[in-house]
Design a protein around this motif. Sequence first.
Motif, PDB file in Angstrom:
ATOM      1  N   ASN A 182       0.823  -1.214   0.000  1.00  0.00           N
ATOM      2  CA  ASN A 182       0.000   0.000   0.000  1.00  0.00           C
ATOM      3  C   ASN A 182       0.855   1.262   0.000  1.00  0.00           C
ATOM      4  O   ASN A 182       0.474   2.278  -0.589  1.00  0.00           O
ATOM      5  N   GLY A 183       2.001   1.207   0.677  1.00  0.00           N
ATOM      6  CA  GLY A 183       2.925   2.337   0.654  1.00  0.00           C
ATOM      7  C   GLY A 183       3.458   2.586  -0.759  1.00  0.00           C
ATOM      8  O   GLY A 183       3.480   3.724  -1.243  1.00  0.00           O
ATOM      9  N   TRP A 184       3.872   1.492  -1.406  1.00  0.00           N
ATOM     10  CA  TRP A 184       4.396   1.621  -2.789  1.00  0.00           C
ATOM     11  C   TRP A 184       3.294   2.092  -3.733  1.00  0.00           C
ATOM     12  O   TRP A 184       3.503   2.989  -4.566  1.00  0.00           O
ATOM     13  N   LEU A 185       2.103   1.518  -3.584  1.00  0.00           N
ATOM     14  CA  LEU A 185       1.015   1.826  -4.510  1.00  0.00           C
ATOM     15  C   LEU A 185       0.640   3.312  -4.437  1.00  0.00           C
ATOM     16  O   LEU A 185       0.541   3.982  -5.458  1.00  0.00           O
ATOM     17  N   HIS A 186       0.460   3.820  -3.226  1.00  0.00           N
ATOM     18  CA  HIS A 186      -0.095   5.167  -3.067  1.00  0.00           C
ATOM     19  C   HIS A 186       0.950   6.262  -2.893  1.00  0.00           C
ATOM     20  O   HIS A 186       0.655   7.432  -3.085  1.00  0.00           O
ATOM     21  N   TYR A 187       2.179   5.886  -2.501  1.00  0.00           N
ATOM     22  CA  TYR A 187       3.225   6.906  -2.317  1.00  0.00           C
ATOM     23  C   TYR A 187       4.563   6.506  -2.940  1.00  0.00           C
ATOM     24  O   TYR A 187       5.573   7.108  -2.638  1.00  0.00           O
ATOM     25  N   GLY A 188       4.530   5.497  -3.787  1.00  0.00           N
ATOM     26  CA  GLY A 188       5.792   5.066  -4.397  1.00  0.00           C
ATOM     27  C   GLY A 188       5.703   4.917  -5.910  1.00  0.00           C
ATOM     28  O   GLY A 188       6.585   4.342  -6.536  1.00  0.00           O
TER      29      GLY A 188
END
Lengths: 365, 365
Positions: free
Chosen positions: A128-134
Amino acid sequence: MKTFNFTFLLFFTVLLAACGDKSSSGNVSAEPQQTYEWKLVTSWPKNFPGLGKAPETFAKYVERMSNGRLKIKVFGDGQMVPGFEVFDTVSSGAAEIGHSGSYYWKGKAPAAQIFTAIPFGMNATEFNGWLHYGGGLEMWRELYAPFNLIPFAGGNTGVQTAGWFKKEINSVKDLKGLKMRIPGLGAEVLKKVGGIPIALTGGELFTSLQSGAIDATEWVGPYNDLSFGLHKAAKYYYYSGWHEPGASLEFIVNKSAFEALPDDLQAIIEVATRAVNQDMWDEYTAANNDAMRALVDTHGVDMRPLPDDVMAALRVASAEVMQEQSAADPTFAKIYASYNAFQQGVSKYHQISEMEYYKNREGKE
Amino acid sequence: MKTFNFTFLLFFTVLLAACGDKSSSGNVSAEPQQTYEWKLVTSWPKNFPGLGKAPETFAKYVERMSNGRLKIKVFGDGQMVPGFEVFDTVSSGAAEIGHSGSYYWKGKAPAAQIFTAIPFGMNATEFNGWLHYGGGLEMWRELYAPFNLIPFAGGNTGVQTAGWFKKEINSVKDLKGLKMRIPGLGAEVLKKVGGIPIALTGGELFTSLQSGAIDATEWVGPYNDLSFGLHKAAKYYYYSGWHEPGASLEFIVNKSAFEALPDDLQAIIEVATRAVNQDMWDEYTAANNDAMRALVDTHGVDMRPLPDDVMAALRVASAEVMQEQSAADPTFAKIYASYNAFQQGVSKYHQISEMEYYKNREGKE
């Protein structure tokens, strides 16, 4: 006639004032608002625990937030189309929206697999970190654009288990010739270590295991496994996971249908998917907890880790599979490079934060 | 006059048709809709990274989804009221909504602390599972009801670090007399092992550390710590966390203001908080990752675990603090019993799922 005209104009003005733009007096425009009825097709049986609940929750959120202006009718697997036709059905516009798993569409775009789960890849928090902020979501949207589809994350199961095995796995040798139901990239990895991946739908697992048609199966985790009764099919060994460390689901929206919506309804869809993305995961966290207790306390199941050398062999085979997939498809290579760069950083950070905390909380040094 | 009346009635009918209820023809009622302007007070500097971004994102979501019918103006710490007055300001209705941390309100209700973080308690995944599927949210709402407030989860920082220490911590002895900035339940635990907790706001940390007024400080994690420049105040030891294993933020809404909203705007607020709850965490995951790399690669910081005997002492002291808090307040006892029961189950499950996975991914056996 002068009196007539005056009276008429007066009424005209009063009526317009009564039904027109009220924004100056604390109200917004009362222009008639169009309503929309959308069909949502899914790859799960209607109301299936976890996976099938998410699209129902989404439809309720959207209907309430839009005050009934966007109604969404949810179809289970086979009710409108078979589960494996969700992508084509939404792509063509026959349904406006779908809920499914991106790895089912590897035949359309191999890189779609990256947006469900990767063996030894990122867990739910990290993905989710990569998807939305990566940068992940932008790449996913680019990948689906030629199909007239807009993807959104649609829930997460958390770490899936390695599954149920009829014989104890003591070394890599025990995987040779093992007939196991396992889909996606995990299947490619199993092949590399000598196993035989079998494609079966969820509904076939119980009888296939019981009859001996397969030696092992993975499904999701304690919550869904318990509801399928997998622990009852025979005496099994239940192992903790490696191949789907945080399987993410997807909402796919027909781009033309989405763009035909006014901005407020577009925002309602976007925000509702974000909320459901977490809601499913919260449900899995609580329900896996309950189901694991039931499996251990009531059914005597003992979930254990796979032996170290088995994990080491699977890790090596997974790296090979990812190299092969990258070599075979430049888009896969590009997206996986972004995914992997994020993972290399965040996994180091989680070693010293999340993992270190798990260790210290229990006092197992 | 007959002609006049007929013409008039005809126009009257046409006008009503043009501005009235269109639901029968694929449109919904065009009754004039009331607009609302809400004030949102926070405990963070305006646009503070992570914590301060969440209320801005929330306000944008709500305004877009409501088509401008609910506008929310966000005030940073001190812009309308000081950060520590958020609870009272929203309770009184002077502002309709606030974004803060529940542990600031332990003076109002000691059990409020449970809804931020507990030393050696649940991490973000686990807390969200308990809150939304384990009865936590209902208990929180009951706790805040006497204050005319409705709480919602409002984001999570993930595992916070133990903080920055001017001297290496080699044993429990090194905590004796240690002057450390640490708030909440963590402060109570530090006291038990001989340390001296100091209350300081974020803005005072850098100079207090540099001047030697304190020997150590915790703040949030790499993302926020780096932006405060804590690594520059002196040569420090940076330790991984135990006291806030997944600090949850809160939105608090004035109950009367909420109930005065139509159902669609209530739903918009509920769903927007759920979306922001994950969005902040996603941001922290990505930003902590980047910040940790910068701290390690550029600034030579080495984050490490505290020694085992220190962790053991902190664990024992934390259990005592939770017992004392429960003994002192029956509401605390009741809510913590629910929290703890959930943790006992989920922590066992996460040992064999999440933690086992973290171990196996890196091949550290």
